[in-house]
Design a protein around this motif. Sequence first.
Motif, PDB file in Angstrom:
ATOM      1  N   PRO A  71      -5.326  79.223   2.966  1.00  0.00           N
ATOM      2  CA  PRO A  71      -5.840  77.994   2.356  1.00  0.00           C
ATOM      3  C   PRO A  71      -5.554  77.860   0.864  1.00  0.00           C
ATOM      4  CG  PRO A  71      -7.606  79.589   2.565  1.00  0.00           C
ATOM      5  CD  PRO A  71      -6.385  80.223   3.182  1.00  0.00           C
ATOM      6  N   THR A  72      -5.047  78.897   0.219  1.00  0.00           N
ATOM      7  CA  THR A  72      -4.883  78.872  -1.232  1.00  0.00           C
ATOM      8  C   THR A  72      -3.559  78.254  -1.638  1.00  0.00           C
ATOM      9  OG1 THR A  72      -4.052  81.141  -1.155  1.00  0.00           O
ATOM     10  CG2 THR A  72      -6.398  80.854  -1.584  1.00  0.00           C
ATOM     11  N   LYS A  73      -3.439  77.926  -2.931  1.00  0.00           N
ATOM     12  CA  LYS A  73      -2.275  77.201  -3.430  1.00  0.00           C
ATOM     13  C   LYS A  73      -0.980  78.009  -3.344  1.00  0.00           C
ATOM     14  CE  LYS A  73      -4.793  74.127  -6.561  1.00  0.00           C
ATOM     15  NZ  LYS A  73      -5.002  73.681  -7.960  1.00  0.00           N
ATOM     16  N   LEU A  89       2.397  66.292   7.611  1.00  0.00           N
ATOM     17  CA  LEU A  89       1.164  66.890   8.113  1.00  0.00           C
ATOM     18  C   LEU A  89       0.198  65.827   8.605  1.00  0.00           C
ATOM     19  CD1 LEU A  89       0.517  69.612   5.358  1.00  0.00           C
ATOM     20  CD2 LEU A  89       1.543  69.941   7.620  1.00  0.00           C
ATOM     21  N   VAL A  90      -0.480  66.146   9.706  1.00  0.00           N
ATOM     22  CA  VAL A  90      -1.535  65.287  10.244  1.00  0.00           C
ATOM     23  C   VAL A  90      -2.753  66.151  10.549  1.00  0.00           C
ATOM     24  CG1 VAL A  90       0.075  63.615  11.226  1.00  0.00           C
ATOM     25  CG2 VAL A  90      -0.692  65.558  12.613  1.00  0.00           C
ATOM     26  N   LYS A  91      -3.903  65.518  10.569  1.00  0.00           N
ATOM     27  CA  LYS A  91      -5.128  66.257  10.856  1.00  0.00           C
ATOM     28  C   LYS A  91      -5.292  66.452  12.360  1.00  0.00           C
ATOM     29  CE  LYS A  91      -9.153  64.271  10.484  1.00  0.00           C
ATOM     30  NZ  LYS A  91     -10.357  63.649   9.889  1.00  0.00           N
ATOM     31  N   ASP A  92      -5.545  67.689  12.750  1.00  0.00           N
ATOM     32  CA  ASP A  92      -5.836  67.993  14.148  1.00  0.00           C
ATOM     33  C   ASP A  92      -7.346  68.162  14.285  1.00  0.00           C
ATOM     34  OD1 ASP A  92      -6.364  69.848  16.514  1.00  0.00           O
ATOM     35  OD2 ASP A  92      -4.231  69.435  16.807  1.00  0.00           O
ATOM     36  N   PRO A 110     -20.164  78.375   1.824  1.00  0.00           N
ATOM     37  CA  PRO A 110     -20.050  76.975   2.262  1.00  0.00           C
ATOM     38  C   PRO A 110     -18.594  76.597   2.516  1.00  0.00           C
ATOM     39  CG  PRO A 110     -21.415  77.169   0.295  1.00  0.00           C
ATOM     40  CD  PRO A 110     -20.749  78.496   0.472  1.00  0.00           C
ATOM     41  N   ILE A 111     -18.372  75.712   3.470  1.00  0.00           N
ATOM     42  CA  ILE A 111     -17.021  75.240   3.754  1.00  0.00           C
ATOM     43  C   ILE A 111     -16.551  74.324   2.632  1.00  0.00           C
ATOM     44  CG2 ILE A 111     -17.798  73.218   5.075  1.00  0.00           C
ATOM     45  CD1 ILE A 111     -15.385  73.714   6.949  1.00  0.00           C
ATOM     46  N   SER A 112     -15.267  74.375   2.311  1.00  0.00           N
ATOM     47  CA  SER A 112     -14.703  73.548   1.241  1.00  0.00           C
ATOM     48  C   SER A 112     -13.597  72.671   1.809  1.00  0.00           C
ATOM     49  CB  SER A 112     -14.131  74.436   0.130  1.00  0.00           C
ATOM     50  OG  SER A 112     -12.988  75.145   0.602  1.00  0.00           O
ATOM     51  N   ASP A 113     -13.131  71.711   0.998  1.00  0.00           N
ATOM     52  CA  ASP A 113     -12.013  70.868   1.413  1.00  0.00           C
ATOM     53  C   ASP A 113     -10.754  71.693   1.628  1.00  0.00           C
ATOM     54  OD1 ASP A 113     -13.586  68.623   1.331  1.00  0.00           O
ATOM     55  OD2 ASP A 113     -12.964  68.042  -0.706  1.00  0.00           O
ATOM     56  N   MET A 114     -10.630  72.781   0.866  1.00  0.00           N
ATOM     57  CA  MET A 114      -9.477  73.672   1.024  1.00  0.00           C
ATOM     58  C   MET A 114      -9.472  74.284   2.419  1.00  0.00           C
ATOM     59  SD  MET A 114      -8.384  76.824  -1.465  1.00  0.00           S
ATOM     60  CE  MET A 114      -8.395  75.776  -2.916  1.00  0.00           C
ATOM     61  N   ASN A 115     -10.671  74.648   2.908  1.00  0.00           N
ATOM     62  CA  ASN A 115     -10.777  75.188   4.263  1.00  0.00           C
ATOM     63  C   ASN A 115     -10.466  74.109   5.300  1.00  0.00           C
ATOM     64  OD1 ASN A 115     -13.574  76.792   2.877  1.00  0.00           O
ATOM     65  ND2 ASN A 115     -11.728  77.922   3.501  1.00  0.00           N
ATOM     66  N   ARG A 116     -10.972  72.925   5.081  1.00  0.00           N
ATOM     67  CA  ARG A 116     -10.730  71.826   6.026  1.00  0.00           C
ATOM     68  C   ARG A 116      -9.245  71.469   6.095  1.00  0.00           C
ATOM     69  NH1 ARG A 116     -15.699  70.001   3.592  1.00  0.00           N
ATOM     70  NH2 ARG A 116     -17.383  69.989   5.163  1.00  0.00           N
ATOM     71  N   ASP A 117      -8.531  71.665   4.994  1.00  0.00           N
ATOM     72  CA  ASP A 117      -7.099  71.342   4.969  1.00  0.00           C
ATOM     73  C   ASP A 117      -6.292  72.209   5.928  1.00  0.00           C
ATOM     74  OD1 ASP A 117      -7.368  69.290   3.198  1.00  0.00           O
ATOM     75  OD2 ASP A 117      -6.775  70.444   1.417  1.00  0.00           O
ATOM     76  N   MET A 120      -4.697  70.612   8.912  1.00  0.00           N
ATOM     77  CA  MET A 120      -3.498  69.783   8.774  1.00  0.00           C
ATOM     78  C   MET A 120      -2.303  70.536   9.368  1.00  0.00           C
ATOM     79  SD  MET A 120      -4.772  67.133   7.341  1.00  0.00           S
ATOM     80  CE  MET A 120      -3.326  66.194   6.840  1.00  0.00           C
ATOM     81  N   VAL A 121      -1.646  69.931  10.341  1.00  0.00           N
ATOM     82  CA  VAL A 121      -0.533  70.574  11.043  1.00  0.00           C
ATOM     83  C   VAL A 121       0.662  69.634  11.076  1.00  0.00           C
ATOM     84  CG1 VAL A 121      -2.093  71.955  12.467  1.00  0.00           C
ATOM     85  CG2 VAL A 121      -1.294  69.735  13.295  1.00  0.00           C
ATOM     86  N   LEU A 122       1.841  70.155  11.379  1.00  0.00           N
ATOM     87  CA  LEU A 122       3.031  69.320  11.479  1.00  0.00           C
ATOM     88  C   LEU A 122       2.894  68.375  12.676  1.00  0.00           C
ATOM     89  CD1 LEU A 122       4.054  71.756   9.676  1.00  0.00           C
ATOM     90  CD2 LEU A 122       6.323  71.254  10.607  1.00  0.00           C
TER      91      LEU A 122
END
Length: 416
Positions: A71-73, A89-92, A110-117, A120-122
């Motif tokens: 999940p990191t940059k 990328l699209v959200k699954d 806590p869950i973050s937007d980085m985790n939610r990203d 995102m899959v091809l």
Amino acid sequence: MTAEIITIGDEILIGQIVDTNSVFIAKELNKIGISVNQITSIQDNREHILSTLKDANLRADLVIITGGLGPTKDDITKHTFCEYFEDHLVKDQSVLDHIEDLFEKIVSTPISDMNRDQAMVLSKSTVLFNKYGTAPGIWIEKDKTVFVAMPGVPFEMRSLMEYEVIPKLISDFNRPFIYHKTIRTYGLGESAIAQRIEAWEEALPAHIKLAYLPSYGSVRLRLSGKGDNEEKLKESIEVEFEKIYPLLEDILPSKDGEDQDIAMSINNLLASKQQSLCFAESCTGGELAAAFTLNPGASRCFKGGLVTYATKMKEDILNVPANIIEKYSVVSGEVAEKMAENAKKLFKSDYAISTTGNAGPAKGDSDVEIGTVFIGVATPDRVFSVEYQLGKNREQVVNKAVNKAFELLLKELNHN
């Protein structure tokens, strides 16, 4: 069907971790008839990823990639995939639901937007469900080559291979059978073995290949074959091995020629004879005992061992007479024999092995040359010792001494 494995991550390239993923993947692919032709480790770098994918695409039917899906940059693999596969990328939603469920039930932070990203899959890919982590696997094809990307966390990757990748490969592709059989030899070098079996090797059928796998004191010989009929393939390899056994019978640790550790062969022989063993070590520093007890069932015959490293301990614990040490040196056949003989009495065992030597890099209590090792063997009938010169490298001397000690004992057991 041919495959390549690509591992992504600086941690491998700088030696921070060992790449165990490639070993596991290669073994699993081999089991289902897929040959791995190349393994490559690269940086998590856009240019490196793109060029490596392009090269692998030209050579392989299957490319498996691990790492760079975090999940990191610094994990840029998915975005680089988009560029290479001309995708986006699209959200699954199913992946996102799984991620949120993991954070709710298992993860304390806590869950973050980085985790939610990570959901995102091809868009062109088939998503491979990762039940143990937040990064899903990805299956995508280009120019008739299948690309599979998985996270680098070993237990997540293994689960994906077992439950997602292997079943899909089996169902989607016709694959040949690959069969390997290996025997292990001891006490003879690779080139000497090659001379012995030269005529046999040259007469091998075209579909069977021989590989030499040398290590300290041991050479493994592996026959590998590939074909459409599994039963006939195995039979042809077994036939060839039947021809090689008579050529190598004096250096095989087990009568059936299996790929068996020499310590295990000794253990089995002692157990069959209801006999016992002990060690008295000096220069090997406990490595004999460690190697022997590494195999399960060592307790059937192993009574124990002593590491009498200091000269005084050889006198005080093993009762090696001081005058023998003074006369012959602590590194000598006479001392090795006394060590083995007295250890056998102390442990009330049937056999005993002793080691005394100068492993280097500096000389200790003896003036003998670095690399000199004496191995003593006490049997129910006799006590003897053998002198070896095992080189100048300390690690090499110790490892070779362990193997030589086992070779001596195995010969005794086979002759009695």
